[in-house]
Design a protein around this motif. Structure first.
Motif, short mmCIF file in Angstrom:
data_model
loop_
_atom_site.label_atom_id
_atom_site.label_comp_id
_atom_site.label_asym_id
_atom_site.label_seq_id
_atom_site.Cartn_x
_atom_site.Cartn_y
_atom_site.Cartn_z
N ASN A 290 0.83 -1.22 0.00
CA ASN A 290 0.00 0.00 0.00
C ASN A 290 0.85 1.26 0.00
OD1 ASN A 290 -2.58 -1.41 0.20
ND2 ASN A 290 -1.94 -1.93 2.29
N THR A 291 1.89 1.26 -0.82
CA THR A 291 2.83 2.37 -0.89
C THR A 291 2.86 2.90 -2.31
OG1 THR A 291 4.17 1.40 0.86
CG2 THR A 291 5.22 3.09 -0.49
N THR A 292 2.92 4.22 -2.46
CA THR A 292 2.89 4.86 -3.77
C THR A 292 4.29 4.91 -4.39
OG1 THR A 292 1.03 6.23 -3.09
CG2 THR A 292 2.30 6.97 -5.00
N VAL A 293 4.39 4.56 -5.65
CA VAL A 293 5.65 4.66 -6.40
C VAL A 293 5.71 6.02 -7.08
CG1 VAL A 293 7.06 3.72 -8.27
CG2 VAL A 293 5.73 2.17 -6.81
N MET A 294 6.80 6.73 -6.86
CA MET A 294 7.12 7.95 -7.60
C MET A 294 8.52 7.78 -8.16
SD MET A 294 4.69 10.20 -7.66
CE MET A 294 3.11 10.51 -6.83
N VAL A 295 8.62 7.45 -9.44
CA VAL A 295 9.89 7.05 -10.04
C VAL A 295 10.88 8.21 -10.00
CG1 VAL A 295 11.00 6.15 -12.12
CG2 VAL A 295 8.67 5.42 -11.52
N HIS A 296 12.10 7.91 -9.56
CA HIS A 296 13.18 8.89 -9.57
C HIS A 296 13.72 9.01 -11.00
CE1 HIS A 296 17.53 9.96 -9.32
NE2 HIS A 296 17.07 10.87 -8.50
N THR A 297 13.82 10.25 -11.51
CA THR A 297 14.14 10.43 -12.93
C THR A 297 15.02 11.66 -13.11
OG1 THR A 297 11.90 9.60 -13.34
CG2 THR A 297 13.11 10.38 -15.24
N PHE A 298 16.17 11.68 -12.47
CA PHE A 298 17.04 12.85 -12.61
C PHE A 298 17.95 12.68 -13.82
CE2 PHE A 298 19.96 16.18 -10.92
CZ PHE A 298 19.01 17.14 -10.69
N TYR A 299 17.33 12.49 -14.98
CA TYR A 299 18.02 12.38 -16.25
C TYR A 299 17.02 12.73 -17.34
CZ TYR A 299 16.85 7.82 -14.15
OH TYR A 299 16.29 6.83 -13.39
N ASP A 300 17.49 12.92 -18.57
CA ASP A 300 16.58 13.38 -19.61
C ASP A 300 16.77 12.66 -20.94
OD1 ASP A 300 18.37 16.41 -19.09
OD2 ASP A 300 19.01 14.74 -20.35
N GLY A 301 17.34 11.46 -20.92
CA GLY A 301 17.49 10.64 -22.10
C GLY A 301 16.58 9.42 -22.05
N PRO A 302 17.05 8.27 -22.52
CA PRO A 302 16.22 7.05 -22.50
C PRO A 302 15.75 6.67 -21.09
CG PRO A 302 18.08 6.75 -23.97
CD PRO A 302 18.31 8.06 -23.28
N GLY A 303 16.53 7.03 -20.06
CA GLY A 303 16.09 6.75 -18.70
C GLY A 303 14.82 7.49 -18.35
N LEU A 304 14.71 8.72 -18.80
CA LEU A 304 13.48 9.49 -18.59
C LEU A 304 12.32 8.85 -19.34
CD1 LEU A 304 11.79 11.97 -17.76
CD2 LEU A 304 12.75 13.17 -19.74
N LEU A 305 12.54 8.48 -20.59
CA LEU A 305 11.47 7.85 -21.36
C LEU A 305 11.02 6.54 -20.71
CD1 LEU A 305 12.62 8.41 -25.06
CD2 LEU A 305 10.92 9.69 -23.75
N ALA A 306 11.97 5.75 -20.22
CA ALA A 306 11.60 4.51 -19.53
C ALA A 306 10.69 4.81 -18.34
CB ALA A 306 12.87 3.78 -19.08
N SER A 307 11.00 5.87 -17.61
CA SER A 307 10.19 6.25 -16.45
C SER A 307 8.80 6.68 -16.86
CB SER A 307 10.89 7.38 -15.68
OG SER A 307 12.15 6.98 -15.21
N VAL A 308 8.71 7.42 -17.96
CA VAL A 308 7.40 7.87 -18.44
C VAL A 308 6.53 6.68 -18.84
CG1 VAL A 308 6.23 9.15 -20.29
CG2 VAL A 308 8.22 10.14 -19.14
N HIS A 309 7.10 5.74 -19.58
CA HIS A 309 6.33 4.56 -20.00
C HIS A 309 5.86 3.76 -18.79
CE1 HIS A 309 6.75 4.42 -24.45
NE2 HIS A 309 7.83 5.15 -24.22
#
Length: 368
Positions: A290-309
């Motif tokens: 019962n815990t909320t996930v908020m993905v850490h995304t301190f980047y702006d390349g494919p890692g960011l896109l992976a987080s968005v998907h």
């Protein structure tokens, strides 16, 4: 179909931040360039997938591990065995540590392999993860550490004027947080990431001082970051929701954090902790606790896109994506992934949905 080639590409892009940086755990004072490491994997049929590791000063070590150890192990392996490959490599190289360069490198490989899988299936990664009904996600502007109330005030106002309704500070003193709240007004959601500076008693004392500013969460208040019992104490007694997880590296780390009742928001970082394959497991663990996930995304390349998907498919309409609030001289994807009125579009194309701009790679590539 096998993996034919792996190429690592280091990029260095100048940026400004609305004032001089005070420095922080990820960069020196007055930092004016941001380094990133993207990974290009080519399949035997020519399909290309892109991944990204966590960057900054870790890049030379990660690139060395990828080029000399991980790539030779991965080339020639079957694309269909992605999850087994990731598990095999974690087991084979665990003796060198369960975090840092090896896992950062594996994270980039995993993201790139998901990109290839989506392209070969003709589907975006969010579809491979179960689908989504959202076409955009709220983004929070993740500001650098200014350590100057007036600069905080200026940049909070700038972000709000650009349409952001959610902000993250990286400050460690109350005066800067007060300035942010005064500049933002009562209706903007503010989170505070302090990057593990305090013992438990210090964190509780600071939480008492910070309570009047209505923070959505207090992120990583305790040193060391794996002190989950200490985090749980701050969560129980501090009066502010607690977030952590960007420094957790394995599924067991996240399980221990959740079992300790340490967090209200858990923050896996896909370019650090194993990519999309491991990220989807953290979502399942978090749901069970019962815990909320908020993905850490301190980047702006494919890692960011992976987080968005992943956020679109597994977090849904309530997910909020971190946007590194840097004014970059060039964006790897141009304007396609830049927030508009505080929202990020969810890519609709196959795989990660966007391709890096070859001109940006050519112009900003550096040799290491």
């Amino acid at each position: 179909m096998n993996i034919a080639n792996i190429e690592t590409i280091a990029l260095r892009i100048p940026f400004t931040t609305g004032g001089p940086s005070a420095g922080g755990v990820w960069g020196s004072k007055n930092l004016q360039v941001v380094d990133s490491l993207v990974v290009k994997i080519t399949a035997e049929d020519g399909t290309v997938g892109w991944g990204e590791t966590f960057g900054f000063t870790a890049i030379p070590a990660v690139k060395l591990v990828l080029d000399t150890i991980l790539a030779p192990e991965v080339i020639g392996r079957d694309l269909a065995g992605r999850e087994k490959l990731m598990s095999d490599l974690q087991k084979k190289f665990h003796i060198f540590g369960r975090s840092g360069a090896f896992l950062f490198g594996l994270s980039a490989i995993d993201i790139a392999l998901w990109d290839i899988a989506g392209k070969r299936a003709g589907q975006p990664i969010w579809q491979l993860l179960g689908g989504t009904r959202v076409d955009s996600l709220a983004a929070y502007a993740s500001l650098i550490r200014y350590a100057d109330p007036e600069l905080v005030r200026l940049n909070v106002r700038r972000a709000v004027e650009q349409g952001y309704r959610y902000l993250k500070l990286h400050e460690v003193d109350v005066a800067c947080v007060r300035a942010a709240r005064e500049a933002a007004g009562p209706d903007i959601e503010i989170t505070l990431d302090v990057n593990c500076p305090w013992n438990v008693r210090e964190a509780l004392d600071m939480a008492q001082q910070l309570r009047p500013y209505n923070l959505r969460w207090l992120e990583e208040p305790v040193w060391p970051p794996e002190n989950y019992a200490g985090l749980a104490s701050v969560r129980r007694q501090g009066g502010i929701p607690v977030a952590a997880g960007e420094n957790a590296s394995t599924l067991m780390d996240f399980q221990h954090m959740l079992q300790a009742g340490a967090v209200d928001f858990i923050q896996p970082s896909p370019a650090k902790m194993g990519g999309i394959t491991e990220l989807q497991k953290v979502y399942a663990l978090a749901q069970a606790h019962n815990t909320t996930v908020m993905v850490h995304t301190f980047y702006d390349g494919p890692g960011l896109l992976a987080s968005v998907h992943a956020s679109a498919a597994l977090g849904g309409a309530n997910a909020i994506v971190e946007w590194r609030y840097f004014d970059l001289e060039a964006q790897l994807y141009g304007d396609a992934i830049v927030p508009r009125q505080g929202r990020l579009a969810v890519p609709r194309g196959p795989g990660l949905g966007l391709e890096p701009d070859p001109d940006v790679i050519r112009d900003y590539r550096i040799a290491l």
